[in-house]
Design a protein around this motif. Structure first.
Motif, PDB file in Angstrom:
ATOM      1  N   LEU A 129      -2.464 -11.203  14.166  1.00  0.00           N
ATOM      2  CA  LEU A 129      -3.101 -12.434  13.714  1.00  0.00           C
ATOM      3  C   LEU A 129      -3.222 -12.451  12.198  1.00  0.00           C
ATOM      4  O   LEU A 129      -3.045 -13.500  11.563  1.00  0.00           O
ATOM      5  CB  LEU A 129      -4.475 -12.569  14.376  1.00  0.00           C
ATOM      6  CG  LEU A 129      -5.265 -13.845  14.105  1.00  0.00           C
ATOM      7  CD1 LEU A 129      -4.487 -15.082  14.530  1.00  0.00           C
ATOM      8  CD2 LEU A 129      -6.607 -13.791  14.846  1.00  0.00           C
ATOM      9  N   SER A 130      -3.521 -11.305  11.610  1.00  0.00           N
ATOM     10  CA  SER A 130      -3.696 -11.234  10.155  1.00  0.00           C
ATOM     11  C   SER A 130      -2.439 -11.643   9.409  1.00  0.00           C
ATOM     12  O   SER A 130      -2.511 -12.143   8.274  1.00  0.00           O
ATOM     13  CB  SER A 130      -4.108  -9.819   9.741  1.00  0.00           C
ATOM     14  OG  SER A 130      -3.147  -8.874  10.198  1.00  0.00           O
ATOM     15  N   SER A 131      -1.258 -11.466  10.032  1.00  0.00           N
ATOM     16  CA  SER A 131      -0.005 -11.835   9.371  1.00  0.00           C
ATOM     17  C   SER A 131       0.183 -13.339   9.287  1.00  0.00           C
ATOM     18  O   SER A 131       1.048 -13.817   8.551  1.00  0.00           O
ATOM     19  CB  SER A 131       1.184 -11.200  10.098  1.00  0.00           C
ATOM     20  OG  SER A 131       1.398 -11.815  11.366  1.00  0.00           O
ATOM     21  N   LEU A 132      -0.614 -14.086  10.044  1.00  0.00           N
ATOM     22  CA  LEU A 132      -0.497 -15.540  10.070  1.00  0.00           C
ATOM     23  C   LEU A 132      -1.537 -16.220   9.181  1.00  0.00           C
ATOM     24  O   LEU A 132      -1.523 -17.445   9.050  1.00  0.00           O
ATOM     25  CB  LEU A 132      -0.664 -16.050  11.508  1.00  0.00           C
ATOM     26  CG  LEU A 132       0.279 -15.450  12.556  1.00  0.00           C
ATOM     27  CD1 LEU A 132      -0.086 -15.961  13.950  1.00  0.00           C
ATOM     28  CD2 LEU A 132       1.725 -15.785  12.226  1.00  0.00           C
ATOM     29  N   LEU A 133      -2.422 -15.431   8.578  1.00  0.00           N
ATOM     30  CA  LEU A 133      -3.541 -15.974   7.819  1.00  0.00           C
ATOM     31  C   LEU A 133      -3.429 -15.627   6.348  1.00  0.00           C
ATOM     32  O   LEU A 133      -2.832 -14.612   5.965  1.00  0.00           O
ATOM     33  CB  LEU A 133      -4.861 -15.416   8.372  1.00  0.00           C
ATOM     34  CG  LEU A 133      -5.147 -15.639   9.855  1.00  0.00           C
ATOM     35  CD1 LEU A 133      -6.417 -14.901  10.257  1.00  0.00           C
ATOM     36  CD2 LEU A 133      -5.253 -17.120  10.168  1.00  0.00           C
ATOM     37  N   THR A 134      -4.026 -16.460   5.508  1.00  0.00           N
ATOM     38  CA  THR A 134      -4.160 -16.123   4.102  1.00  0.00           C
ATOM     39  C   THR A 134      -5.228 -15.041   3.964  1.00  0.00           C
ATOM     40  O   THR A 134      -6.034 -14.826   4.886  1.00  0.00           O
ATOM     41  CB  THR A 134      -4.578 -17.343   3.281  1.00  0.00           C
ATOM     42  OG1 THR A 134      -5.920 -17.717   3.665  1.00  0.00           O
ATOM     43  CG2 THR A 134      -3.643 -18.524   3.510  1.00  0.00           C
TER      44      THR A 134
END
Length: 322
Positions: A129-134
């Motif tokens: 999920l962190s890879s999809l967020l700023t």
């Protein structure tokens, strides 16, 4: 824009979907039994005896009858504070008279059934999920998760829709809302004790699929907007629960239904199409005989496209039980 791309585009929409989940999706309770279950102070089974009695008229109840069939329609809240007073003699009598009990789904509390569905449709270890967020969004997510006791590493394997719905439900649990006190689980325990057969209008997988099928960017909009309203998640729900417990259907429509009409496709997906399907199932029950008690999220029984309105449009008379 499509339904999915508009689903959670503003903070106000996030609030609408939180209410929609609690009013319209039995899935909300199933999610609460997953990571948010750790926040509950007690996992003791709900019992009807523990439900406080309503001081006034209590939540609304409707009935449909023909020569050999009686069908009661009761609007619910899927997660409630244990102190919410909603039990009434009117609902007790209708429930006790029924020879079958219907819910949106019958197994919101069945973690063994929910876990493989959520693992398959709610988790994505290969795409953290962190890879999809700023970085800013990731910091907001971590802070929100930490505030309700959810490890950031656990959240990182969640698909965006599952993270968003978990963070819609988790603060409610922290504020004292409990899936064990949700209306369906109280009634389910009572039905099982009485040996009444249970039926579902939908399956858990069908409800999960409504959210899991959204495009990734729409899921991310859902999550972002949930984070924007995270700190005030219980405010609107408290107001709506008060209206439900008092039988104020106009207020339920105002707080839990009307705003969803701003996105017609959302409204059609979560309410209209499902209400239409359920009205057909009710008509099938009417073709048989006996007494059924149907308990579904309160949003489905309010407004111009409610289950009752659809039935009336088909020539089936629905009467509110006073």
């Amino acid at each position: 824009m499509t339904f999915a791309s508009r689903l959670m585009s503003t903070a106000a929409a996030a609030g609408r979907v939180t209410l929609g989940s609690v009013l319209g999706l039995g899935l909300a309770a199933a999610i609460a039994f997953q990571p948010a279950q750790a926040l509950a102070q007690s996992a003791a089974p709900a019992t009807a005896a523990a439900t406080p009695r309503a001081e006034g008229a209590g939540p609304a109840l409707w009935v449909v009858r023909d020569a050999d069939s009686t069908i009661y329609l009761f609007g619910t809240i899927h997660v409630l504070r244990p102190t919410t007073a909603w039990a009434t003699d009117r609902v007790d009598a209708a429930f006790d008279s029924a020879d079958q009990i219907w819910f949106e789904i019958t197994n919101a509390d069945d973690q063994a059934a929910a876990l493989p569905i959520i693992q398959r449709l709610g988790l994505s270890p290969q795409t953290p999920l962190s890879s999809l967020l700023t970085p800013e969004e990731k910091a907001e997510l971590d802070a929100a998760a930490a505030s309700v006791g959810l490890p950031a590493a656990q959240m990182d394997i969640f698909r965006p829709w599952f993270a968003g719905l978990t963070l819609s439900v988790a603060p409610l649990i922290k504020a004292g809302y409990d899936p064990q006190s949700g209306v369906e689980l109280v009634l389910k325990a009572r039905a099982q004790a009485a040996g009444k057969p249970l039926h579902g209008l939908e399956t858990l997988e069908e409800q999960v699929g409504m959210l899991a099928g959204m495009p990734e960017e729409a899921q991310l909009d859902f999550l972002r907007s949930t984070l924007k309203t995270f700190d005030n998640a219980t405010t609107e729900l408290d107001r709506l629960v008060d209206a439900w417990a008092a039988g104020d259907v106009a207020a339920i429509e105002r707080y839990g239904v009307d705003d969803m009409k701003d996105d017609r496709e959302l409204y059609e997906a979560l309410l209209v199409r499902r209400n239409t399907n359920w009205a057909g199932q009710i008509q099938t029950l009417l073709d048989g005989s006996g007494t059924a008690f149907i308990a579904v999220g309160a949003a489905h029984l309010a407004g111009d496209d409610s289950v009752q309105a659809i039935l009336e449009g088909r020539g089936v008379h629905v009467e509110r039980v006073e």
